[in-house]
Scaffold this motif. Sequence first.
Motif, PDB file in Angstrom:
ATOM      1  N   GLU A 156       0.805  -1.226   0.000  1.00  0.00           N
ATOM      2  CA  GLU A 156       0.000   0.000   0.000  1.00  0.00           C
ATOM      3  C   GLU A 156       0.841   1.281   0.000  1.00  0.00           C
ATOM      4  O   GLU A 156       0.310   2.388  -0.046  1.00  0.00           O
ATOM      5  CB  GLU A 156      -0.938   0.010   1.218  1.00  0.00           C
ATOM      6  CG  GLU A 156      -0.351   0.517   2.520  1.00  0.00           C
ATOM      7  CD  GLU A 156       0.848  -0.233   3.093  1.00  0.00           C
ATOM      8  OE1 GLU A 156       1.565   0.345   3.909  1.00  0.00           O
ATOM      9  OE2 GLU A 156       1.065  -1.411   2.728  1.00  0.00           O
ATOM     10  N   THR A 157       2.157   1.127   0.025  1.00  0.00           N
ATOM     11  CA  THR A 157       3.084   2.252   0.187  1.00  0.00           C
ATOM     12  C   THR A 157       3.738   2.617  -1.139  1.00  0.00           C
ATOM     13  O   THR A 157       4.046   1.740  -1.945  1.00  0.00           O
ATOM     14  CB  THR A 157       4.172   1.868   1.221  1.00  0.00           C
ATOM     15  OG1 THR A 157       3.565   1.713   2.493  1.00  0.00           O
ATOM     16  CG2 THR A 157       5.273   2.899   1.302  1.00  0.00           C
ATOM     17  N   LEU A 158       3.993   3.910  -1.325  1.00  0.00           N
ATOM     18  CA  LEU A 158       4.783   4.386  -2.456  1.00  0.00           C
ATOM     19  C   LEU A 158       5.729   5.465  -1.954  1.00  0.00           C
ATOM     20  O   LEU A 158       5.298   6.471  -1.374  1.00  0.00           O
ATOM     21  CB  LEU A 158       3.891   4.933  -3.569  1.00  0.00           C
ATOM     22  CG  LEU A 158       4.616   5.315  -4.868  1.00  0.00           C
ATOM     23  CD1 LEU A 158       5.276   4.098  -5.513  1.00  0.00           C
ATOM     24  CD2 LEU A 158       3.650   5.983  -5.836  1.00  0.00           C
ATOM     25  N   ALA A 159       7.035   5.239  -2.152  1.00  0.00           N
ATOM     26  CA  ALA A 159       8.061   6.181  -1.691  1.00  0.00           C
ATOM     27  C   ALA A 159       8.947   6.597  -2.849  1.00  0.00           C
ATOM     28  O   ALA A 159       9.227   5.809  -3.753  1.00  0.00           O
ATOM     29  CB  ALA A 159       8.906   5.543  -0.583  1.00  0.00           C
ATOM     30  N   LEU A 203      19.907  14.366  -0.209  1.00  0.00           N
ATOM     31  CA  LEU A 203      19.101  13.157  -0.142  1.00  0.00           C
ATOM     32  C   LEU A 203      17.666  13.561   0.167  1.00  0.00           C
ATOM     33  O   LEU A 203      17.398  14.193   1.191  1.00  0.00           O
ATOM     34  CB  LEU A 203      19.653  12.214   0.936  1.00  0.00           C
ATOM     35  CG  LEU A 203      18.943  10.891   1.163  1.00  0.00           C
ATOM     36  CD1 LEU A 203      18.881  10.050  -0.109  1.00  0.00           C
ATOM     37  CD2 LEU A 203      19.629  10.109   2.282  1.00  0.00           C
ATOM     38  N   HIS A 204      16.765  13.249  -0.752  1.00  0.00           N
ATOM     39  CA  HIS A 204      15.357  13.610  -0.608  1.00  0.00           C
ATOM     40  C   HIS A 204      14.526  12.335  -0.535  1.00  0.00           C
ATOM     41  O   HIS A 204      14.546  11.529  -1.468  1.00  0.00           O
ATOM     42  CB  HIS A 204      14.890  14.435  -1.802  1.00  0.00           C
ATOM     43  CG  HIS A 204      15.540  15.780  -1.888  1.00  0.00           C
ATOM     44  ND1 HIS A 204      14.830  16.949  -1.779  1.00  0.00           N
ATOM     45  CD2 HIS A 204      16.839  16.145  -2.065  1.00  0.00           C
ATOM     46  CE1 HIS A 204      15.650  17.976  -1.880  1.00  0.00           C
ATOM     47  NE2 HIS A 204      16.874  17.510  -2.064  1.00  0.00           N
ATOM     48  N   LEU A 205      13.816  12.159   0.582  1.00  0.00           N
ATOM     49  CA  LEU A 205      12.915  11.025   0.747  1.00  0.00           C
ATOM     50  C   LEU A 205      11.504  11.563   0.918  1.00  0.00           C
ATOM     51  O   LEU A 205      11.251  12.371   1.829  1.00  0.00           O
ATOM     52  CB  LEU A 205      13.307  10.183   1.967  1.00  0.00           C
ATOM     53  CG  LEU A 205      14.660   9.486   1.872  1.00  0.00           C
ATOM     54  CD1 LEU A 205      15.701  10.231   2.668  1.00  0.00           C
ATOM     55  CD2 LEU A 205      14.567   8.059   2.346  1.00  0.00           C
ATOM     56  N   ASN A 206      10.624  11.152   0.023  1.00  0.00           N
ATOM     57  CA  ASN A 206       9.244  11.609   0.061  1.00  0.00           C
ATOM     58  C   ASN A 206       8.308  10.413   0.039  1.00  0.00           C
ATOM     59  O   ASN A 206       8.362   9.598  -0.886  1.00  0.00           O
ATOM     60  CB  ASN A 206       8.959  12.511  -1.144  1.00  0.00           C
ATOM     61  CG  ASN A 206       9.709  13.828  -1.038  1.00  0.00           C
ATOM     62  OD1 ASN A 206       9.334  14.686  -0.249  1.00  0.00           O
ATOM     63  ND2 ASN A 206      10.770  13.977  -1.813  1.00  0.00           N
ATOM     64  N   LEU A 207       7.484  10.334   1.072  1.00  0.00           N
ATOM     65  CA  LEU A 207       6.445   9.306   1.115  1.00  0.00           C
ATOM     66  C   LEU A 207       5.215   9.861   0.411  1.00  0.00           C
ATOM     67  O   LEU A 207       4.636  10.859   0.846  1.00  0.00           O
ATOM     68  CB  LEU A 207       6.116   8.948   2.566  1.00  0.00           C
ATOM     69  CG  LEU A 207       4.953   7.979   2.754  1.00  0.00           C
ATOM     70  CD1 LEU A 207       5.283   6.610   2.171  1.00  0.00           C
ATOM     71  CD2 LEU A 207       4.586   7.881   4.237  1.00  0.00           C
ATOM     72  N   LEU A 208       4.823   9.220  -0.681  1.00  0.00           N
ATOM     73  CA  LEU A 208       3.626   9.655  -1.376  1.00  0.00           C
ATOM     74  C   LEU A 208       2.386   9.193  -0.631  1.00  0.00           C
ATOM     75  O   LEU A 208       1.427   9.940  -0.487  1.00  0.00           O
ATOM     76  CB  LEU A 208       3.630   9.155  -2.820  1.00  0.00           C
ATOM     77  CG  LEU A 208       4.559   9.943  -3.764  1.00  0.00           C
ATOM     78  CD1 LEU A 208       6.015   9.597  -3.541  1.00  0.00           C
ATOM     79  CD2 LEU A 208       4.174   9.722  -5.197  1.00  0.00           C
ATOM     80  N   VAL A 263       4.109   0.915   8.818  1.00  0.00           N
ATOM     81  CA  VAL A 263       5.413   1.543   9.070  1.00  0.00           C
ATOM     82  C   VAL A 263       6.566   0.700   8.524  1.00  0.00           C
ATOM     83  O   VAL A 263       7.521   1.227   7.965  1.00  0.00           O
ATOM     84  CB  VAL A 263       5.614   1.825  10.578  1.00  0.00           C
ATOM     85  CG1 VAL A 263       6.991   2.397  10.842  1.00  0.00           C
ATOM     86  CG2 VAL A 263       4.562   2.808  11.057  1.00  0.00           C
ATOM     87  N   HIS A 264       6.487  -0.611   8.682  1.00  0.00           N
ATOM     88  CA  HIS A 264       7.516  -1.491   8.132  1.00  0.00           C
ATOM     89  C   HIS A 264       7.623  -1.281   6.617  1.00  0.00           C
ATOM     90  O   HIS A 264       8.719  -1.113   6.078  1.00  0.00           O
ATOM     91  CB  HIS A 264       7.188  -2.945   8.461  1.00  0.00           C
ATOM     92  CG  HIS A 264       8.269  -3.915   8.099  1.00  0.00           C
ATOM     93  ND1 HIS A 264       8.698  -4.907   8.954  1.00  0.00           N
ATOM     94  CD2 HIS A 264       9.029  -4.070   6.981  1.00  0.00           C
ATOM     95  CE1 HIS A 264       9.653  -5.614   8.381  1.00  0.00           C
ATOM     96  NE2 HIS A 264       9.861  -5.121   7.166  1.00  0.00           N
ATOM     97  N   HIS A 265       6.496  -1.276   5.933  1.00  0.00           N
ATOM     98  CA  HIS A 265       6.497  -1.090   4.482  1.00  0.00           C
ATOM     99  C   HIS A 265       7.065   0.276   4.090  1.00  0.00           C
ATOM    100  O   HIS A 265       7.802   0.395   3.107  1.00  0.00           O
ATOM    101  CB  HIS A 265       5.072  -1.210   3.926  1.00  0.00           C
ATOM    102  CG  HIS A 265       4.499  -2.573   4.044  1.00  0.00           C
ATOM    103  ND1 HIS A 265       3.158  -2.844   3.827  1.00  0.00           N
ATOM    104  CD2 HIS A 265       5.066  -3.773   4.378  1.00  0.00           C
ATOM    105  CE1 HIS A 265       2.930  -4.123   4.000  1.00  0.00           C
ATOM    106  NE2 HIS A 265       4.063  -4.712   4.346  1.00  0.00           N
ATOM    107  N   ILE A 266       6.721   1.304   4.852  1.00  0.00           N
ATOM    108  CA  ILE A 266       7.192   2.658   4.545  1.00  0.00           C
ATOM    109  C   ILE A 266       8.714   2.736   4.638  1.00  0.00           C
ATOM    110  O   ILE A 266       9.389   3.204   3.727  1.00  0.00           O
ATOM    111  CB  ILE A 266       6.529   3.683   5.488  1.00  0.00           C
ATOM    112  CG1 ILE A 266       5.034   3.805   5.166  1.00  0.00           C
ATOM    113  CG2 ILE A 266       7.223   5.042   5.380  1.00  0.00           C
ATOM    114  CD1 ILE A 266       4.238   4.582   6.210  1.00  0.00           C
TER     115      ILE A 266
END
Length: 195
Positions: free
Chosen positions: A101-104, A150-155, A160-163
């Motif tokens: 369910e995650t997209l990063a 370094l850019h990390l963006n959670l869409l 939390v594990h998946h993220i």
Amino acid sequence: MKRTAEIDRSTSETRIHLKLAIDGTGLSAIRTTVPFLDHMLHLFARHGLFDLTVEAQGDIDIDFHHTVEDIGIVLGEAFRQALGDKKGIVRYGTARIPMDETLADVTVDLSGRPYLVYNVDLPKVKVGEFDAELAREFFQAFANNCGCNLHLNLLYGENVHHIIEACFKGFGRSLDSATRQDSRLHGVMSTKGVL
């Protein structure tokens, strides 16, 4: 030229031995005494195709903070050392990683200038015994010591594990892209002539 590094770091809080081969096949041997971080570093190495060995001991009787942060420091130093003058590298890398369910989205610029953007809101504070906020500390330590943006963006995401897993996989893949060598490049990918 082999792009490798081997670093030993010892403080009153942690002892770390790390070996890195940028042009590897994704082999890893990780023993940090922080099981969730071991899992994330295995994923990072595999998806970045880096050969990585990490042996670490820290004051985990207090908490995992020093160990996680110091491994980020040493891994950043190892990449900086292994890349040398950065001649011929692509410099930029981006990876968008789904995990159920995650997209990063993770983007790196091996610019020589440290900067972290961390837009990763986590819906809870722990994954097992791992404090989820330590992921940010790891990435900040890496960016500072590698000398990279370094850019990390959670869409989006819920687990939390998946993220965190999507972030580490994207971290590996974006670094793999950024560290690749391009035979068309003479010198560094900068109009300044230096990175």
